[in-house]
Design a protein around this motif. Structure first.
Motif, PDB file in Angstrom:
ATOM      1  N   ALA A 179       0.739  -1.174   0.241  1.00 49.33           N
ATOM      2  CA  ALA A 179      -0.137   0.054   0.225  1.00 49.33           C
ATOM      3  C   ALA A 179       0.808   1.317   0.394  1.00 49.33           C
ATOM      4  N   ASP A 180       0.295   2.216  -0.815  1.00 48.52           N
ATOM      5  CA  ASP A 180       1.061   3.680  -0.220  1.00 48.52           C
ATOM      6  C   ASP A 180       0.908   4.100   0.826  1.00 48.52           C
ATOM      7  N   VAL A 181       1.888   4.754   1.586  1.00 45.07           N
ATOM      8  CA  VAL A 181       1.180   5.796   2.418  1.00 45.07           C
ATOM      9  C   VAL A 181       1.218   6.793   2.049  1.00 45.07           C
ATOM     10  N   LEU A 182       0.011   7.622   2.735  1.00 47.96           N
ATOM     11  CA  LEU A 182      -0.213   8.984   2.651  1.00 47.96           C
ATOM     12  C   LEU A 182      -0.207   9.961   3.569  1.00 47.96           C
ATOM     13  N   PRO A 183      -0.115  11.359   3.393  1.00 46.81           N
ATOM     14  CA  PRO A 183       0.593  12.317   3.757  1.00 46.81           C
ATOM     15  C   PRO A 183       0.297  12.606   5.434  1.00 46.81           C
ATOM     16  N   SER A 184      -0.650  12.384   6.245  1.00 44.76           N
ATOM     17  CA  SER A 184      -0.890  12.128   7.154  1.00 44.76           C
ATOM     18  C   SER A 184      -0.374  10.860   8.716  1.00 44.76           C
ATOM     19  N   GLN A 185       0.064   9.705   7.875  1.00 42.07           N
ATOM     20  CA  GLN A 185       0.549   8.381   8.067  1.00 42.07           C
ATOM     21  C   GLN A 185       2.057   8.489   8.176  1.00 42.07           C
ATOM     22  N   ALA A 186       2.167   9.288   6.752  1.00 41.34           N
ATOM     23  CA  ALA A 186       3.631   9.407   5.717  1.00 41.34           C
ATOM     24  C   ALA A 186       4.548  10.586   7.512  1.00 41.34           C
ATOM     25  N   ARG A 187       4.061  10.997   7.538  1.00 39.50           N
ATOM     26  CA  ARG A 187       4.350  12.051   8.434  1.00 39.50           C
ATOM     27  C   ARG A 187       4.981  12.111   9.664  1.00 39.50           C
ATOM     28  N   ARG A 188       3.633  11.533  10.307  1.00 38.30           N
ATOM     29  CA  ARG A 188       3.604  10.483  11.518  1.00 38.30           C
ATOM     30  C   ARG A 188       4.520   9.327  11.516  1.00 38.30           C
ATOM     31  N   ILE A 189       4.523   8.491  10.820  1.00 33.56           N
ATOM     32  CA  ILE A 189       6.136   7.961  10.507  1.00 33.56           C
ATOM     33  C   ILE A 189       7.196   7.943  10.408  1.00 33.56           C
ATOM     34  N   GLU A 190       7.896   9.329  10.122  1.00 27.99           N
ATOM     35  CA  GLU A 190       8.228   9.955   9.549  1.00 27.99           C
ATOM     36  C   GLU A 190       8.971  10.503  11.178  1.00 27.99           C
ATOM     37  N   GLU A 191       7.978  11.423  11.966  1.00 27.21           N
ATOM     38  CA  GLU A 191       8.798  11.809  12.846  1.00 27.21           C
ATOM     39  C   GLU A 191       8.865  11.227  14.047  1.00 27.21           C
ATOM     40  N   LEU A 192       8.104   9.612  14.652  1.00 24.55           N
ATOM     41  CA  LEU A 192       8.583   8.842  14.934  1.00 24.55           C
ATOM     42  C   LEU A 192      10.495   7.739  14.394  1.00 24.55           C
ATOM     43  N   ARG A 193      10.400   8.425  13.049  1.00 30.75           N
ATOM     44  CA  ARG A 193      11.836   7.181  12.762  1.00 30.75           C
ATOM     45  C   ARG A 193      12.779   8.063  13.182  1.00 30.75           C
ATOM     46  N   ARG A 194      12.678   9.543  13.569  1.00 29.64           N
ATOM     47  CA  ARG A 194      13.130  10.393  13.715  1.00 29.64           C
ATOM     48  C   ARG A 194      13.905  10.480  15.411  1.00 29.64           C
ATOM     49  N   ASP A 195      12.475  10.083  16.222  1.00 33.96           N
ATOM     50  CA  ASP A 195      12.812  10.040  17.621  1.00 33.96           C
ATOM     51  C   ASP A 195      13.303   8.956  17.902  1.00 33.96           C
ATOM     52  N   LEU A 196      12.727   7.860  17.462  1.00 35.17           N
ATOM     53  CA  LEU A 196      13.985   6.503  17.086  1.00 35.17           C
ATOM     54  C   LEU A 196      14.880   6.365  17.557  1.00 35.17           C
ATOM     55  N   LEU A 197      15.516   7.092  16.330  1.00 31.82           N
ATOM     56  CA  LEU A 197      16.607   6.732  15.863  1.00 31.82           C
ATOM     57  C   LEU A 197      17.433   7.734  16.724  1.00 31.82           C
ATOM     58  N   ASP A 198      17.135   9.363  17.258  1.00 31.48           N
ATOM     59  CA  ASP A 198      17.546   9.795  18.328  1.00 31.48           C
ATOM     60  C   ASP A 198      17.827   8.883  19.625  1.00 31.48           C
ATOM     61  N   MET A 199      16.823   8.738  19.798  1.00 32.72           N
ATOM     62  CA  MET A 199      16.319   7.602  21.042  1.00 32.72           C
ATOM     63  C   MET A 199      17.366   6.875  21.253  1.00 32.72           C
ATOM     64  N   ALA A 200      18.198   5.631  19.754  1.00 32.34           N
ATOM     65  CA  ALA A 200      19.212   5.017  19.814  1.00 32.34           C
ATOM     66  C   ALA A 200      20.241   5.860  19.851  1.00 32.34           C
ATOM     67  N   ARG A 201      20.514   6.568  19.447  1.00 34.44           N
ATOM     68  CA  ARG A 201      21.910   7.248  19.663  1.00 34.44           C
ATOM     69  C   ARG A 201      22.238   7.322  21.254  1.00 34.44           C
ATOM     70  N   SER A 202      20.698   8.197  21.516  1.00 34.42           N
ATOM     71  CA  SER A 202      21.583   8.474  23.112  1.00 34.42           C
ATOM     72  C   SER A 202      22.224   7.238  23.821  1.00 34.42           C
ATOM     73  N   TYR A 203      22.466   6.225  23.247  1.00 36.10           N
ATOM     74  CA  TYR A 203      22.367   5.353  23.808  1.00 36.10           C
ATOM     75  C   TYR A 203      23.329   4.558  24.036  1.00 36.10           C
ATOM     76  N   GLY A 204      24.006   5.326  22.655  1.00 31.69           N
ATOM     77  CA  GLY A 204      25.549   5.770  22.570  1.00 31.69           C
ATOM     78  C   GLY A 204      25.137   4.288  20.929  1.00 31.69           C
ATOM     79  N   CYS A 205      24.044   3.734  19.976  1.00 31.31           N
ATOM     80  CA  CYS A 205      23.823   3.426  18.872  1.00 31.31           C
ATOM     81  C   CYS A 205      24.295   3.762  18.076  1.00 31.31           C
ATOM     82  N   GLU A 206      24.945   3.468  16.441  1.00 28.53           N
ATOM     83  CA  GLU A 206      25.603   3.954  15.316  1.00 28.53           C
ATOM     84  C   GLU A 206      24.483   3.578  14.249  1.00 28.53           C
ATOM     85  N   LEU A 207      24.553   4.404  13.998  1.00 33.79           N
ATOM     86  CA  LEU A 207      23.264   4.718  12.366  1.00 33.79           C
ATOM     87  C   LEU A 207      23.629   4.128  10.709  1.00 33.79           C
TER      88      LEU A 207
END
Length: 387
Positions: free
Chosen positions: A12-40
Protein backbone atom coordinates in the motif's frame (compact mmCIF):
# COMPACT_ATOMS: atom_id res chain seq x y z
CA UNK A 1 -7.67 -5.85 -17.81
CA UNK A 2 -6.11 -5.01 -14.45
CA UNK A 3 -6.28 -1.34 -13.55
CA UNK A 4 -2.90 0.37 -13.66
CA UNK A 5 -3.42 1.98 -10.28
CA UNK A 6 -3.95 -1.29 -8.39
CA UNK A 7 -1.10 -2.43 -6.14
CA UNK A 8 -0.19 -6.03 -5.24
CA UNK A 9 -1.97 -7.57 -2.26
CA UNK A 10 -0.69 -6.39 1.13
CA UNK A 11 1.25 -3.55 -0.53
CA UNK A 12 0.00 0.00 0.00
CA UNK A 13 0.95 3.62 -0.49
CA UNK A 14 1.62 5.66 2.62
CA UNK A 15 -0.38 8.88 2.43
CA UNK A 16 0.68 12.28 3.86
CA UNK A 17 -0.77 12.12 7.36
CA UNK A 18 0.55 8.64 8.12
CA UNK A 19 3.83 9.32 6.35
CA UNK A 20 4.39 12.39 8.52
CA UNK A 21 3.74 10.42 11.70
CA UNK A 22 6.02 7.57 10.56
CA UNK A 23 8.84 9.97 9.73
CA UNK A 24 8.51 11.88 13.00
CA UNK A 25 8.61 8.65 14.98
CA UNK A 26 11.52 7.35 12.90
CA UNK A 27 13.54 10.44 13.81
CA UNK A 28 12.53 10.16 17.47
CA UNK A 29 13.56 6.52 17.73
CA UNK A 30 16.87 7.03 15.91
CA UNK A 31 17.68 9.95 18.21
CA UNK A 32 16.78 7.82 21.23
CA UNK A 33 18.99 4.98 19.99
CA UNK A 34 21.82 7.46 19.53
CA UNK A 35 21.36 8.59 23.14
CA UNK A 36 22.20 4.99 24.11
CA UNK A 37 25.39 5.15 22.02
CA UNK A 38 24.06 3.41 18.88
CA UNK A 39 25.58 4.19 15.48
CA UNK A 40 23.34 4.28 12.39
CA UNK A 41 24.00 1.88 9.48
CA UNK A 42 22.20 1.59 6.13
CA UNK A 43 22.57 -1.88 4.57
CA UNK A 44 21.47 -2.38 0.93
CA UNK A 45 17.98 -3.64 0.11
CA UNK A 46 19.44 -6.20 -2.33
CA UNK A 47 22.17 -8.70 -1.46
CA UNK A 48 23.56 -12.13 -2.31
CA UNK A 49 21.11 -14.74 -1.13
CA UNK A 50 23.54 -16.75 0.97
CA UNK A 51 24.39 -13.68 3.04
CA UNK A 52 20.76 -12.78 3.65
CA UNK A 53 19.75 -16.26 4.76
CA UNK A 54 22.80 -17.29 6.75
CA UNK A 55 21.77 -18.95 9.99
CA UNK A 56 18.23 -17.62 9.89
CA UNK A 57 16.22 -20.77 9.30
CA UNK A 58 13.47 -21.91 6.98
CA UNK A 59 10.92 -19.24 7.96
CA UNK A 60 13.00 -16.33 6.63
CA UNK A 61 13.86 -18.30 3.49
CA UNK A 62 10.16 -18.59 2.66
CA UNK A 63 9.66 -14.85 3.22
CA UNK A 64 12.50 -13.77 0.92
CA UNK A 65 11.96 -12.64 -2.67
CA UNK A 66 14.64 -14.20 -4.90
CA UNK A 67 15.96 -13.17 -8.30
CA UNK A 68 18.99 -13.63 -10.55
CA UNK A 69 21.65 -10.94 -10.89
CA UNK A 70 21.90 -10.03 -14.60
CA UNK A 71 25.54 -8.99 -14.08
CA UNK A 72 26.96 -12.01 -12.27
CA UNK A 73 24.32 -14.74 -12.66
CA UNK A 74 24.29 -15.24 -8.89
CA UNK A 75 21.12 -15.53 -6.82
CA UNK A 76 20.09 -12.33 -5.07
CA UNK A 77 17.43 -11.63 -2.49
CA UNK A 78 15.44 -8.64 -1.30
CA UNK A 79 16.03 -8.50 2.41
CA UNK A 80 13.19 -9.79 4.59
CA UNK A 81 15.11 -8.99 7.79
CA UNK A 82 17.99 -6.60 8.41
CA UNK A 83 19.72 -8.47 11.25
CA UNK A 84 21.90 -10.76 9.05
CA UNK A 85 23.12 -7.70 7.16
CA UNK A 86 24.01 -5.82 10.33
CA UNK A 87 25.85 -8.92 11.58
CA UNK A 88 27.86 -8.91 8.34
CA UNK A 89 28.70 -5.23 8.80
CA UNK A 90 29.85 -5.84 12.38
CA UNK A 91 31.88 -8.94 11.54
CA UNK A 92 33.40 -7.99 8.22
CA UNK A 93 33.38 -4.22 7.66
CA UNK A 94 33.74 -2.75 11.15
CA UNK A 95 35.65 -5.70 12.64
CA UNK A 96 35.99 -4.06 16.05
CA UNK A 97 37.33 -5.86 19.08
CA UNK A 98 35.03 -4.32 21.70
CA UNK A 99 31.36 -3.53 22.05
CA UNK A 100 29.55 -2.14 18.99
CA UNK A 101 26.05 -0.66 19.20
CA UNK A 102 24.28 -0.32 15.86
CA UNK A 103 20.81 0.84 14.79
CA UNK A 104 19.00 0.93 11.46
CA UNK A 105 15.70 1.87 9.88
CA UNK A 106 14.63 0.86 6.37
CA UNK A 107 12.15 -1.18 4.36
CA UNK A 108 12.14 -4.96 4.20
CA UNK A 109 10.06 -7.01 1.75
CA UNK A 110 8.15 -10.24 2.45
CA UNK A 111 6.82 -12.77 -0.05
CA UNK A 112 3.82 -13.33 2.20
CA UNK A 113 2.23 -11.26 4.98
CA UNK A 114 2.66 -12.31 8.61
CA UNK A 115 -1.05 -11.74 9.29
CA UNK A 116 -4.36 -10.99 7.62
CA UNK A 117 -3.91 -7.23 7.85
CA UNK A 118 -0.11 -7.08 7.72
CA UNK A 119 1.92 -5.32 5.05
CA UNK A 120 4.47 -7.16 2.93
CA UNK A 121 6.70 -4.07 3.04
CA UNK A 122 7.37 -3.29 6.71
CA UNK A 123 9.56 -0.35 7.67
CA UNK A 124 11.94 -2.08 10.06
CA UNK A 125 13.60 -0.23 12.92
CA UNK A 126 16.10 -2.12 15.01
CA UNK A 127 18.93 -1.94 17.53
CA UNK A 128 21.73 -4.46 18.02
CA UNK A 129 24.63 -4.75 20.45
CA UNK A 130 27.65 -6.86 19.50
CA UNK A 131 30.63 -7.94 21.53
CA UNK A 132 29.25 -8.46 25.07
CA UNK A 133 28.10 -11.88 26.23
CA UNK A 134 26.83 -10.75 29.64
CA UNK A 135 23.26 -10.03 30.64
CA UNK A 136 24.07 -6.33 30.88
CA UNK A 137 23.68 -6.11 27.08
CA UNK A 138 20.35 -7.98 27.19
CA UNK A 139 19.11 -5.60 29.86
CA UNK A 140 20.18 -2.52 27.89
CA UNK A 141 18.38 -3.75 24.76
CA UNK A 142 15.22 -4.54 26.71
CA UNK A 143 15.22 -1.14 28.41
CA UNK A 144 15.74 0.55 25.04
CA UNK A 145 12.85 -1.46 23.58
CA UNK A 146 10.52 -0.43 26.40
CA UNK A 147 11.65 3.18 26.04
CA UNK A 148 10.88 3.02 22.30
CA UNK A 149 7.25 2.07 22.91
CA UNK A 150 7.02 4.70 25.63
CA UNK A 151 8.38 7.31 23.21
CA UNK A 152 5.72 6.24 20.69
CA UNK A 153 3.01 6.89 23.27
CA UNK A 154 1.78 3.30 23.61
CA UNK A 155 -0.02 2.29 26.80
CA UNK A 156 -0.66 -1.01 28.54
CA UNK A 157 2.74 -2.36 27.50
CA UNK A 158 3.43 -5.98 28.44
CA UNK A 159 6.79 -7.71 28.10
CA UNK A 160 6.88 -11.51 27.83
CA UNK A 161 10.25 -13.22 28.18
CA UNK A 162 11.44 -16.70 27.31
CA UNK A 163 14.64 -18.47 26.37
CA UNK A 164 15.54 -20.62 23.36
CA UNK A 165 17.77 -22.74 25.58
CA UNK A 166 14.78 -24.19 27.40
CA UNK A 167 13.68 -26.35 24.47
CA UNK A 168 17.27 -27.38 23.87
CA UNK A 169 17.55 -28.29 27.55
CA UNK A 170 14.35 -30.36 27.35
CA UNK A 171 15.57 -32.20 24.23
CA UNK A 172 18.95 -32.87 25.83
CA UNK A 173 21.23 -34.93 23.61
CA UNK A 174 18.53 -35.76 21.06
CA UNK A 175 19.41 -34.85 17.49
CA UNK A 176 16.10 -34.41 15.70
CA UNK A 177 15.55 -33.98 11.96
CA UNK A 178 15.26 -30.29 11.12
CA UNK A 179 11.69 -30.66 9.85
CA UNK A 180 10.53 -32.40 13.04
CA UNK A 181 12.21 -29.78 15.24
CA UNK A 182 10.55 -26.98 13.25
CA UNK A 183 7.15 -28.66 13.63
CA UNK A 184 7.66 -29.11 17.39
CA UNK A 185 8.59 -25.45 17.77
CA UNK A 186 5.53 -24.40 15.73
CA UNK A 187 3.25 -26.53 17.91
CA UNK A 188 4.75 -25.01 21.05
CA UNK A 189 4.35 -21.48 19.71
CA UNK A 190 0.70 -22.20 18.81
CA UNK A 191 0.16 -23.92 22.18
CA UNK A 192 -1.28 -26.88 20.30
CA UNK A 193 -1.09 -29.67 22.89
CA UNK A 194 -2.66 -32.30 20.64
CA UNK A 195 -0.29 -31.65 17.76
CA UNK A 196 2.66 -31.54 20.13
CA UNK A 197 1.67 -34.90 21.61
CA UNK A 198 1.39 -36.40 18.13
CA UNK A 199 4.77 -35.07 16.99
CA UNK A 200 6.55 -36.17 20.18
CA UNK A 201 4.98 -39.63 20.35
CA UNK A 202 8.25 -41.42 19.55
CA UNK A 203 10.44 -39.31 21.82
CA UNK A 204 11.52 -40.37 25.34
CA UNK A 205 8.83 -39.94 28.00
CA UNK A 206 10.85 -37.32 29.91
CA UNK A 207 11.16 -35.22 26.76
CA UNK A 208 7.42 -35.49 26.07
CA UNK A 209 6.63 -34.39 29.62
CA UNK A 210 9.05 -31.46 29.38
CA UNK A 211 7.57 -30.23 26.08
CA UNK A 212 4.02 -30.45 27.42
CA UNK A 213 5.10 -28.60 30.57
CA UNK A 214 6.38 -25.69 28.46
CA UNK A 215 2.85 -25.16 27.12
CA UNK A 216 1.60 -24.33 30.63
CA UNK A 217 4.45 -22.06 31.66
CA UNK A 218 3.18 -18.54 31.02
CA UNK A 219 2.21 -15.79 33.45
CA UNK A 220 4.00 -13.75 36.10
CA UNK A 221 7.13 -14.30 38.18
CA UNK A 222 5.64 -17.51 39.59
CA UNK A 223 6.30 -19.16 36.21
CA UNK A 224 10.01 -19.37 36.94
CA UNK A 225 9.43 -21.33 40.16
CA UNK A 226 7.01 -23.64 38.37
CA UNK A 227 9.52 -24.17 35.57
CA UNK A 228 12.16 -25.32 38.06
CA UNK A 229 9.68 -27.91 39.34
CA UNK A 230 8.28 -29.17 36.03
CA UNK A 231 11.20 -29.04 33.60
CA UNK A 232 14.15 -31.48 33.58
CA UNK A 233 16.95 -30.69 36.01
CA UNK A 234 20.03 -29.83 33.98
CA UNK A 235 22.58 -27.04 33.68
CA UNK A 236 21.17 -25.59 30.45
CA UNK A 237 17.66 -25.10 31.84
CA UNK A 238 18.96 -23.86 35.19
CA UNK A 239 21.16 -21.22 33.51
CA UNK A 240 18.27 -20.02 31.33
CA UNK A 241 15.93 -19.65 34.30
CA UNK A 242 18.61 -17.87 36.35
CA UNK A 243 19.12 -15.36 33.52
CA UNK A 244 15.39 -14.72 33.20
CA UNK A 245 15.14 -14.10 36.94
CA UNK A 246 18.08 -11.66 36.88
CA UNK A 247 16.55 -9.66 34.04
CA UNK A 248 13.12 -9.63 35.68
CA UNK A 249 14.56 -8.31 38.95
CA UNK A 250 16.40 -5.45 37.22
CA UNK A 251 13.55 -4.48 34.89
CA UNK A 252 11.11 -4.39 37.79
CA UNK A 253 13.24 -1.65 39.36
CA UNK A 254 13.68 0.55 36.26
CA UNK A 255 10.49 -0.10 34.23
CA UNK A 256 7.80 -0.03 36.90
CA UNK A 257 5.05 1.02 34.46
CA UNK A 258 5.49 -2.06 32.23
CA UNK A 259 3.89 -5.41 33.05
CA UNK A 260 6.55 -8.11 33.04
CA UNK A 261 5.81 -11.76 32.49
CA UNK A 262 6.95 -14.98 30.87
CA UNK A 263 5.81 -17.21 28.02
CA UNK A 264 8.28 -20.08 27.91
CA UNK A 265 6.58 -21.70 24.89
CA UNK A 266 6.79 -18.61 22.67
CA UNK A 267 9.60 -19.57 20.32
CA UNK A 268 9.19 -17.07 17.48
CA UNK A 269 12.52 -16.82 15.68
CA UNK A 270 13.80 -19.98 17.37
CA UNK A 271 16.07 -20.74 14.40
CA UNK A 272 18.57 -18.07 15.32
CA UNK A 273 17.88 -17.09 18.93
CA UNK A 274 20.52 -18.59 21.19
CA UNK A 275 19.38 -17.37 24.61
CA UNK A 276 16.89 -14.98 26.20
CA UNK A 277 14.19 -13.71 23.84
CA UNK A 278 11.35 -11.28 24.49
CA UNK A 279 8.23 -9.80 22.94
CA UNK A 280 6.37 -6.57 23.70
CA UNK A 281 2.61 -6.17 23.43
CA UNK A 282 0.44 -3.06 23.74
CA UNK A 283 -3.21 -2.07 23.83
CA UNK A 284 -4.89 -2.29 20.45
CA UNK A 285 -2.72 -5.07 19.03
CA UNK A 286 -3.33 -8.82 19.17
CA UNK A 287 0.23 -9.62 18.10
CA UNK A 288 3.63 -8.57 19.39
CA UNK A 289 4.61 -5.01 18.49
CA UNK A 290 8.32 -5.72 18.95
CA UNK A 291 10.47 -8.84 19.24
CA UNK A 292 14.08 -9.33 20.22
CA UNK A 293 16.60 -11.44 22.03
CA UNK A 294 20.09 -12.91 21.93
CA UNK A 295 21.47 -14.48 18.73
CA UNK A 296 25.15 -15.18 19.24
CA UNK A 297 25.46 -17.44 16.15
CA UNK A 298 24.27 -14.92 13.56
CA UNK A 299 27.76 -13.68 12.63
CA UNK A 300 29.45 -17.08 12.48
CA UNK A 301 28.90 -17.53 8.74
CA UNK A 302 30.84 -14.30 8.15
CA UNK A 303 33.85 -15.80 9.91
CA UNK A 304 33.41 -14.06 13.24
CA UNK A 305 31.14 -15.43 15.94
CA UNK A 306 30.30 -12.48 18.18
CA UNK A 307 27.90 -12.18 21.12
CA UNK A 308 24.84 -10.33 19.78
CA UNK A 309 21.52 -9.13 21.18
CA UNK A 310 18.91 -6.81 19.71
CA UNK A 311 15.32 -6.17 18.68
CA UNK A 312 13.29 -4.94 15.73
CA UNK A 313 9.82 -3.56 15.05
CA UNK A 314 7.72 -2.38 12.12
CA UNK A 315 7.28 1.39 12.22
CA UNK A 316 4.17 1.23 10.04
CA UNK A 317 2.44 -1.16 12.46
CA UNK A 318 3.68 0.85 15.43
CA UNK A 319 2.29 4.13 14.09
CA UNK A 320 -1.11 2.51 13.57
CA UNK A 321 -1.27 2.00 17.36
CA UNK A 322 -0.04 5.43 18.40
CA UNK A 323 -2.31 8.31 19.42
CA UNK A 324 -3.17 10.85 16.75
CA UNK A 325 -0.76 13.77 16.75
CA UNK A 326 -1.67 17.39 16.21
CA UNK A 327 -1.21 18.89 12.78
CA UNK A 328 1.98 20.85 12.40
CA UNK A 329 1.49 24.60 12.87
CA UNK A 330 2.15 26.55 9.70
CA UNK A 331 1.97 30.02 8.20
CA UNK A 332 -0.23 30.65 5.19
CA UNK A 333 1.19 33.06 2.66
CA UNK A 334 -0.10 34.47 -0.61
CA UNK A 335 1.69 33.62 -3.82
CA UNK A 336 3.27 36.52 -5.59
CA UNK A 337 6.29 37.66 -7.57
CA UNK A 338 7.05 40.65 -5.38
CA UNK A 339 10.65 40.48 -4.16
CA UNK A 340 9.83 41.58 -0.61
CA UNK A 341 7.16 38.84 -0.27
CA UNK A 342 9.48 36.13 -1.58
CA UNK A 343 12.26 37.32 0.74
CA UNK A 344 9.89 37.25 3.74
CA UNK A 345 8.81 33.67 2.91
CA UNK A 346 12.41 32.54 2.50
CA UNK A 347 13.44 34.16 5.79
CA UNK A 348 10.65 32.42 7.72
CA UNK A 349 11.60 29.04 6.27
CA UNK A 350 15.24 29.59 7.23
CA UNK A 351 14.01 30.18 10.79
CA UNK A 352 12.40 26.73 10.75
CA UNK A 353 8.82 27.77 10.06
CA UNK A 354 6.53 25.90 7.67
CA UNK A 355 5.19 28.37 5.12
CA UNK A 356 2.46 27.19 2.76
CA UNK A 357 2.10 29.45 -0.26
CA UNK A 358 -1.45 29.45 -1.59
CA UNK A 359 -1.22 29.05 -5.34
CA UNK A 360 -3.64 31.02 -7.54
CA UNK A 361 -7.09 29.44 -7.69
CA UNK A 362 -6.53 27.20 -4.64
CA UNK A 363 -7.31 29.62 -1.84
CA UNK A 364 -9.96 27.39 -0.21
CA UNK A 365 -8.21 24.01 -0.36
CA UNK A 366 -7.21 22.26 2.83
CA UNK A 367 -4.19 20.13 3.67
CA UNK A 368 -2.67 18.47 6.68
CA UNK A 369 -0.99 21.59 8.02
CA UNK A 370 -2.65 23.72 10.68
CA UNK A 371 -2.27 27.21 9.25
CA UNK A 372 -2.87 29.15 12.45
CA UNK A 373 -1.05 32.27 11.18
CA UNK A 374 -0.80 34.17 7.94
CA UNK A 375 1.78 36.33 6.24
CA UNK A 376 0.09 39.61 5.38
CA UNK A 377 1.12 43.03 4.20
CA UNK A 378 0.79 45.75 6.81
CA UNK A 379 1.77 49.06 5.32
CA UNK A 380 5.00 48.43 3.45
CA UNK A 381 6.02 45.40 5.57
CA UNK A 382 5.18 41.70 5.47
CA UNK A 383 4.23 40.54 8.97
CA UNK A 384 3.00 37.29 10.54
CA UNK A 385 -0.30 37.56 12.36
CA UNK A 386 -2.74 35.13 13.96
CA UNK A 387 -5.72 33.88 12.00
Amino acid sequence: MTSAWLLPEHIADVLPSQARRIEELRRDLLDMARSYGCELVMPPLLEHLESLLSGTGRELDLKTFKLVDQLSGRSLGLRADTTPQVARIDAHLLNRAGVTRLCYCGPVVHTRPSGMHSTREPLQFGVEIYGHAGLEADLEVQELALDALKRAGLTGVVMDMGDARLVRGVLGDLRLPAALLADLVAALAAKDAAQLELLAANLPAAVQQGLQALLTLYGGEEVLALARERLPKNAVISAALDDLQWLFNHLRQTQAEARLGFDLADLSGYAYYSGVRFALYAEGSSDAVLRGGRYDEVGAVFGRRRPAVGFSLDLKALVALTPETQLRAAIRAPWGEEASLRAAVRRLRELGETVVCVLPGHEHEGDEFDCDRELARVGDQWVVRAL
